[in-house]
Design a protein around this motif. Structure first.
Motif, short mmCIF file in Angstrom:
data_model
loop_
_atom_site.label_atom_id
_atom_site.label_comp_id
_atom_site.label_asym_id
_atom_site.label_seq_id
_atom_site.Cartn_x
_atom_site.Cartn_y
_atom_site.Cartn_z
N ALA A 1 0.84 -1.19 0.00
CA ALA A 1 0.00 0.00 0.00
C ALA A 1 0.88 1.25 0.00
N PRO A 2 0.48 2.26 -0.77
CA PRO A 2 -0.82 2.45 -1.44
C PRO A 2 -0.85 2.01 -2.91
N VAL A 3 0.01 1.08 -3.29
CA VAL A 3 0.00 0.54 -4.65
C VAL A 3 -0.58 -0.87 -4.61
N TYR A 4 -1.57 -1.13 -5.46
CA TYR A 4 -2.23 -2.43 -5.49
C TYR A 4 -2.37 -2.91 -6.93
N VAL A 5 -2.46 -4.22 -7.09
CA VAL A 5 -2.82 -4.80 -8.38
C VAL A 5 -4.30 -5.17 -8.31
N THR A 6 -5.07 -4.74 -9.29
CA THR A 6 -6.51 -5.00 -9.27
C THR A 6 -6.80 -6.50 -9.31
N PRO A 7 -7.85 -6.95 -8.63
CA PRO A 7 -8.28 -8.35 -8.80
C PRO A 7 -8.69 -8.59 -10.25
N ALA A 8 -8.50 -9.80 -10.73
CA ALA A 8 -8.92 -10.18 -12.08
C ALA A 8 -9.28 -11.66 -12.05
N SER A 9 -10.23 -12.04 -12.91
CA SER A 9 -10.67 -13.43 -12.95
C SER A 9 -11.23 -13.73 -14.33
N ASP A 10 -11.15 -15.01 -14.72
CA ASP A 10 -11.81 -15.43 -15.96
C ASP A 10 -13.18 -16.05 -15.68
N GLU B 1 -32.37 3.95 -4.62
CA GLU B 1 -31.93 2.62 -4.17
C GLU B 1 -30.55 2.74 -3.54
N VAL B 2 -30.39 2.14 -2.36
CA VAL B 2 -29.12 2.20 -1.65
C VAL B 2 -28.44 0.84 -1.74
N PRO B 3 -27.22 0.75 -2.31
CA PRO B 3 -26.54 -0.54 -2.43
C PRO B 3 -26.13 -1.08 -1.07
N VAL B 4 -26.05 -2.41 -0.96
CA VAL B 4 -25.62 -3.04 0.28
C VAL B 4 -24.14 -2.76 0.50
N ALA B 5 -23.78 -2.39 1.71
CA ALA B 5 -22.39 -2.03 2.01
C ALA B 5 -21.45 -3.21 1.78
N TYR B 6 -20.25 -2.92 1.28
CA TYR B 6 -19.21 -3.93 1.08
C TYR B 6 -17.89 -3.28 1.46
N ASP B 7 -17.03 -4.02 2.13
CA ASP B 7 -15.81 -3.45 2.66
C ASP B 7 -14.74 -3.36 1.58
N LEU B 8 -14.34 -2.14 1.24
CA LEU B 8 -13.30 -1.91 0.24
C LEU B 8 -12.01 -2.62 0.61
N ASN B 9 -11.70 -2.70 1.89
CA ASN B 9 -10.44 -3.32 2.31
C ASN B 9 -10.37 -4.79 1.93
N ASP B 10 -11.52 -5.47 1.85
CA ASP B 10 -11.53 -6.87 1.40
C ASP B 10 -11.11 -6.98 -0.06
N ILE B 11 -11.51 -5.99 -0.87
CA ILE B 11 -11.14 -5.99 -2.28
C ILE B 11 -9.64 -5.73 -2.43
N LEU B 12 -9.15 -4.71 -1.71
CA LEU B 12 -7.73 -4.36 -1.81
C LEU B 12 -6.83 -5.46 -1.28
#
Length: 363
Positions: free
Chosen positions: A149-158, A341-352
């Motif tokens: 951090a603060p440099v990350y590689v984005t998640p990717a999937s097929d 419409e309010v989206p369901v919360a999701y933790d950004l830290n889990d993505i990073l």
């Protein structure tokens, strides 16, 4: 700077599609920030925007992070984002574009940005622009394997199913869709060869003003408002993207609602704004182009319009809304935040942290 690829360079782009495509694709979350190509040649670093504008001076903390975390000589495509708690803060990111060096320094310490890398265009003396995306992705992961951090590689999937899950869930962390990339594509600057699937919703807003188009006396954009819980009409964004014929028609449609006396308008206090403020009300100076004319024509807040939008950023519509229909059946007072419409919360830290790439489990 002497790299295999030197600035200026326009990034490869994506075209909008309605449904998630299938095929030999890599799926990535669509980050909501500033597109940025990073050029590093030793101690020389340049951050270049999508429009080839320099971002380097606005993000000194990322310049230092690039020197610390990226390979000695490289060109990396990605996104500058601003994490705030468990989600992205696009409003806060826009605040980072400021003309004063003292303010830039203060904000770099108070609201530091992050860089999300998603493509490797050059490494050392080798250009990878003619290399297929699948191989560029492998090289990117390898080259940035030790980045912190603060440099990350984005998640990717097929995985198509995982992409659908990301689309449904990641909006709660401030992301705004999914990008689908053909694995065999080479890097094609300024061409829309990728695919983006973005959220789209509709809401009914009050039209409380308009701006003239830069080309002449036709409507450029409509200023939109929603009533908040205190009964005040809050400026929430603009609707634009009209044909020139439609812009001319709107001048006549809006003429009966034009106000000569601004004192009667709920946004009168913002009419003479001369600084870029947090609220970004009508008349505020643009942070990107401080000399741009953002004056506006007040309208009686009686017209209701249905617009399509991608999501909300705080109490405002994120990005530009799109005109759908006039709604003569709706009263202005009925246009409140409660309809959204309010989206369901999701933790950004889990993505990073890379914890969102596994198959679905009970969370």
């Amino acid at each position: 700077m002497d790299l295999p690829i030197n600035p200026p360079l326009r990034p490869m782009l994506a075209k909008a599609v309605k449904t998630m495509p299938k095929g030999d694709l890599l799926y990535e979350p669509k980050w909501d920030g500033f597109r940025c190509i990073v050029f590093r040649d030793g101690d020389e670093v340049e951050l270049s925007s999508r429009g080839e504008r320099p971002l380097t001076r606005y993000f000194p903390e990322l310049v230092e992070a690039v020197k610390r975390e990226l390979p000695e000589r490289c060109v990396v495509d990605g996104e500058i984002v601003l994490p705030k708690g468990s989600r992205l803060d696009f409003d806060g990111l826009q605040q980072r574009i400021h003309p004063a060096a003292s303010r830039i320094k203060l904000l770099s310490e108070r609201t530091p940005a992050s860089f999300i890398a998603f493509d490797l265009l050059a490494l050392g003396d080798e250009s990878l622009m003619e290399t297929p995306l699948g191989e560029r992705r492998r090289r990117l992961v390898e080259a940035l394997s030790a980045a912190r951090a603060p440099v990350y590689v984005t998640p990717a999937s097929d995985s198509y199913d995982l992409a659908l899950r990301w689309f449904d869930e990641f909006e709660g962390a401030g992301l705004d869709g999914v990008i689908a990339k053909p694995r065999d594509t080479v890097y094609e600057p300024d061409r829309r060869v990728l695919f983006k699937v973005k959220h789209e919703r509709t809401c009914d807003c009050v039209v409380a003003g308009f701006r003239w188009h830069k080309s002449g006396p036709v409507v450029g954009s409509l200023l939109l408002g929603l009533y908040n819980s205190e009964g005040k009409l809050q400026h929430v964004g603009v609707a634009a993207s009209f044909s020139m014929k439609r812009r001319a028609e709107l001048v006549e449609e809006l003429r009966p609602y034009r106000l000569e006396n601004l004192d009667e308008h709920p946004w009168a206090e913002w009419a003479n704004q001369t600084e870029a403020t947090v609220d970004r009300m009508p008349g505020a100076v643009s942070r990107w182009t401080g000399k741009k004319d953002l004056s506006w024509v007040p309208l009686r807040p009686e017209l209701v319009v249905e617009v399509a939008y991608e999501g909300m950023e705080g109490d405002r519509i994120r990005h530009t809304a799109r005109f759908r229909n006039w709604r003569p059946d709706r009263t202005p007072e009925s246009c409140t935040y409660e309809q959204l419409e309010v989206p369901v919360a999701y933790d950004l830290n889990d993505i990073l942290a890379g914890e969102a790439t596994s198959p679905r489990t009970d969370r």
